[in-house]
Motif scaffolding. Structure first.
Motif, short mmCIF file in Angstrom:
data_model
loop_
_atom_site.label_atom_id
_atom_site.label_comp_id
_atom_site.label_asym_id
_atom_site.label_seq_id
_atom_site.Cartn_x
_atom_site.Cartn_y
_atom_site.Cartn_z
N GLY A 78 -33.68 -55.48 107.38
CA GLY A 78 -34.34 -55.23 106.10
C GLY A 78 -35.63 -55.98 105.89
O GLY A 78 -36.38 -55.68 104.96
N GLU A 79 -35.92 -56.96 106.73
CA GLU A 79 -37.18 -57.69 106.60
C GLU A 79 -38.32 -56.86 107.21
O GLU A 79 -38.10 -55.93 107.97
N THR A 80 -39.57 -57.22 106.87
CA THR A 80 -40.73 -56.52 107.40
C THR A 80 -40.72 -56.56 108.92
O THR A 80 -40.51 -57.60 109.53
N ASN A 81 -40.96 -55.40 109.52
CA ASN A 81 -40.96 -55.29 110.97
C ASN A 81 -42.21 -54.55 111.41
O ASN A 81 -42.40 -53.39 111.05
N VAL A 82 -43.07 -55.21 112.18
CA VAL A 82 -44.33 -54.63 112.63
C VAL A 82 -44.14 -54.04 114.02
O VAL A 82 -43.72 -54.74 114.94
N ASN A 83 -44.46 -52.77 114.17
CA ASN A 83 -44.30 -52.09 115.45
C ASN A 83 -45.57 -51.30 115.77
O ASN A 83 -45.68 -50.12 115.45
N PRO A 84 -46.57 -51.93 116.43
CA PRO A 84 -47.83 -51.23 116.71
C PRO A 84 -47.67 -50.05 117.66
O PRO A 84 -48.61 -49.26 117.80
N SER A 85 -46.52 -49.93 118.31
CA SER A 85 -46.31 -48.84 119.28
C SER A 85 -45.56 -47.66 118.69
O SER A 85 -45.09 -46.79 119.43
N TRP A 86 -45.45 -47.60 117.38
CA TRP A 86 -44.66 -46.54 116.76
C TRP A 86 -45.18 -45.15 117.14
O TRP A 86 -44.40 -44.21 117.34
N GLY A 87 -46.51 -45.00 117.25
CA GLY A 87 -47.08 -43.71 117.57
C GLY A 87 -46.69 -43.23 118.96
O GLY A 87 -46.45 -42.03 119.18
N PHE A 88 -46.61 -44.17 119.91
CA PHE A 88 -46.16 -43.83 121.24
C PHE A 88 -44.73 -43.31 121.20
O PHE A 88 -44.40 -42.29 121.81
N SER A 89 -43.85 -44.00 120.48
CA SER A 89 -42.45 -43.59 120.39
C SER A 89 -42.33 -42.20 119.78
O SER A 89 -41.51 -41.38 120.22
N ALA A 90 -43.14 -41.95 118.74
CA ALA A 90 -43.09 -40.64 118.09
C ALA A 90 -43.55 -39.53 119.02
O ALA A 90 -42.98 -38.42 119.02
N LEU A 91 -44.57 -39.79 119.83
CA LEU A 91 -45.06 -38.78 120.78
C LEU A 91 -44.11 -38.60 121.95
O LEU A 91 -43.99 -37.50 122.50
N LEU A 92 -43.42 -39.67 122.34
CA LEU A 92 -42.53 -39.62 123.50
C LEU A 92 -41.26 -38.83 123.21
O LEU A 92 -40.74 -38.12 124.09
N TRP A 93 -40.75 -38.94 121.99
CA TRP A 93 -39.45 -38.36 121.69
C TRP A 93 -39.36 -36.86 122.00
O TRP A 93 -38.36 -36.42 122.60
N PRO A 94 -40.35 -36.03 121.66
CA PRO A 94 -40.21 -34.60 122.00
C PRO A 94 -40.08 -34.35 123.49
O PRO A 94 -39.41 -33.39 123.89
#
Length: 529
Positions: free
Chosen positions: A53-69
């Motif tokens: 529940g604490e703030t979590n910074v993930n600069p690679s979120w866009g990579f994960s979103a593109l990879l999933w499909p």
């Protein structure tokens, strides 16, 4: 030319076609799955239970979103499709850069094939595979402008935004832009208006980089690594932060790139004048490559187009150089043979075999199967590098989240220190346990021959080993919520550590009754994995 290009592309693809093995990929997939399922980018910690529940910074979120499909549509072959497409895009862009710089002939293709041998060790399913595309594209745009071609520097603005939302190396884009801005300052014939336009583009890039889910907090992370985290007792153990291992890199072309680039750079400078941008890139990225494994691939990408241009020019002055003279088919055949021959040793001696597959020897697949089957839940303690697969298997089940995941920097510094100590000291483990009261533990057995947490848990009377294979061991607390699991599945004889197993083998050699009981437990162990 077409034949040589096809062979070079095949060599590059073969270089990155070895079995996947990096278990970090599972967490990237877990995050991508969560983004697509929730239709939102998680900005708080959903991944580890101590700071849930604490703030979590993930600069690679866009990579994960593109990879999933790619995974959702193709599974492991889909991951290879990502790998092949991103690699071909990177090296295709680098070839364009080399041509823009003035490279001619087939020598640049040989350099690209050698650079791919260096790049391959960082070609797992990582965010840097996408960051490498941004790097090569930025380089192409800037070098096209410098060589007198179309000024497409406004395109750098969306690239900067995408880079800041897919990998922490976004700052390399600003480095490239800054070097070209300095070149404008000293170059003859460059109008002040062109320099002012580049300044404006840089400011726009900086502004849009802040348009990420965490703002400036995402942008400061690479500097936190450089100034603080790099010396952290836990983070310093991560393999990609270690110095270059020459025993693994002597034959893949890295020494040739490190030596050949400055040599040919200086040769070209004597004949045509110093390329200041190339000199700066050579110094900066050579130093980065020597400082740590994580920059080796970036160094190869930065070196390839300039070294290709310089090698092409040098061969052009040598009458004996087959890559610069003779029939087109002869040159193509020679270049192709050099590309293939240069990769043979690396392809056959390092990394897993070439295959479309995922080597699960580093992922606790069967351990997690057992956790699910036995109903193990509660507060877990784990090796952080197993946390990604643990998330992949169990998220969003909160009672099976890892203690720490593949991003240990997201855990508070005091907790990281306590964790490191607990892995190597029984009193430190008891102190951490008193603080959190763990229910179960998941630890790697790949390094079970080294004294550490497995030996400690084997010796703790309050813990029971309930699963062990070559990859991982699972322990549960004998009292509390896991008491029935410990009673039903706890091994009476087997141990998780190699030392404990060796002691058991020695005891079995002296006691036939003990040996028979041990054989029964070993058969059960084999059935479960």
């Amino acid at each position: 030319m077409v034949f040589a290009v096809a062979v070079t592309a095949a060599c590059i693809l073969y270089s990155v076609s070895f079995q996947l093995y990096d278990a970090d990929a599972w967490q990237h997939l877990a995050v991508g799955r969560a983004i697509w399922q929730t239709r939102a980018v998680p900005t708080t910690n959903l991944w580890t239970w101590p700071t849930l529940g604490e703030t979590n910074v993930n600069p690679s979120w866009g990579f994960s979103a593109l990879l999933w499909p790619f995974w959702a549509l193709g599974g492991v072959p889909g991951l290879f499709a990502w790998r092949w497409l991103s690699t071909l895009l990177v090296f295709g862009l680098l070839w364009r850069v080399a041509r823009r710089l003035g490279a001619r002939g087939l020598a640049p293709l040989v350099v690209l094939a050698v650079a791919a041998l260096v790049y391959r060790q960082r070609s797992q399913i990582r965010p840097e595979t996408l960051a490498s595309v941004w790097f090569a594209l930025t380089l192409l745009i800037l070098e096209t402008r410098r060589s007198g071609g179309a000024d497409r520097t406004p395109w750098l603005i969306p690239i900067a935004w995408a880079w800041a939302n897919t990998h922490v190396t976004y700052y390399l884009g600003f480095l490239l832009l800054g070097l070209h801005l300095l070149e404008d300052r000293f170059a003859r014939g460059r109008a002040p208006a062109a320099r002012l336009k580049l300044v404006r583009v840089g400011l726009a890039c900086a502004t849009v980089s802040l348009l990420n889910p965490w703002g400036w907090r995402a942008l400061v992370r690479p500097f936190a690594f450089a100034l603080s985290w790099r010396s952290d007792p836990l983070l310093a153990q991560i393999s990609e932060l270690q110095p270059v291992s020459w025993s693994l890199n002597w034959a893949n072309g890295l020494p040739a790139l490190l030596v050949g680039w400055p040599v040919l750079l200086l040769w070209r400078a004597r004949r045509r004048g110093m390329d200041r941008v190339e000199l700066a890139l050579c110094v900066i990225f050579s130093a980065l490559a020597l400082s740590g494994v994580r920059f080796i691939a970036t160094f190869a990408i930065a070196a390839a187009p300039y070294l290709g241009r310089d090698l092409s020019a040098w061969l052009g002055t040598r009458r004996w150089a087959g890559l610069g003279s003779g029939s087109p088919w002869g040159r193509a055949a020679l270049a192709s043979a050099v590309c293939v021959a240069g990769g043979l040793y690396e392809w056959t001696h390092y990394q897993p075999r070439a295959a479309v597959g995922f080597d699960m020897s580093r992922s606790p697949q069967y351990a997690c199967d057992f956790v699910a089957r036995a109903g193990i839940k509660g507060r877990a303690l784990n090796h952080f590098f197993l946390g990604g697969y643990q998330l992949w298997r169990f998220w969003p089940e909160r009672d099976r989240l890892p203690f720490m995941d593949i991003h240990p920097e997201d855990t508070p510094a005091d907790l990281r220190l306590a964790y490191v100590r607990a892995l190597n000291s029984a009193p430190a483990l008891r102190a951490l346990d008193a603080r959190f009261r763990f229910d179960w533990a998941l630890f790697s057995r790949r390094y079970a021959d080294r004294p550490g947490i497995l030996d400690i848990l084997d010796a703790e009377p309050g813990w029971a080993l309930v699963f062990a294979d070559d990859v991982a061991a699972v322990y549960v607390r004998r009292a509390g919520a896991m008491a029935q699991v410990a009673e039903r599945h706890g091994y009476r004889l087997l141990r998780g550590s190699r030392r404990g197993q060796a002691q058991l083998v020695a005891a079995c050699a002296r006691d036939s009754a003990l040996r028979a009981a041990c054989v029964a437990e070993l058969r059960r162990q084999a059935r479960e994995s």
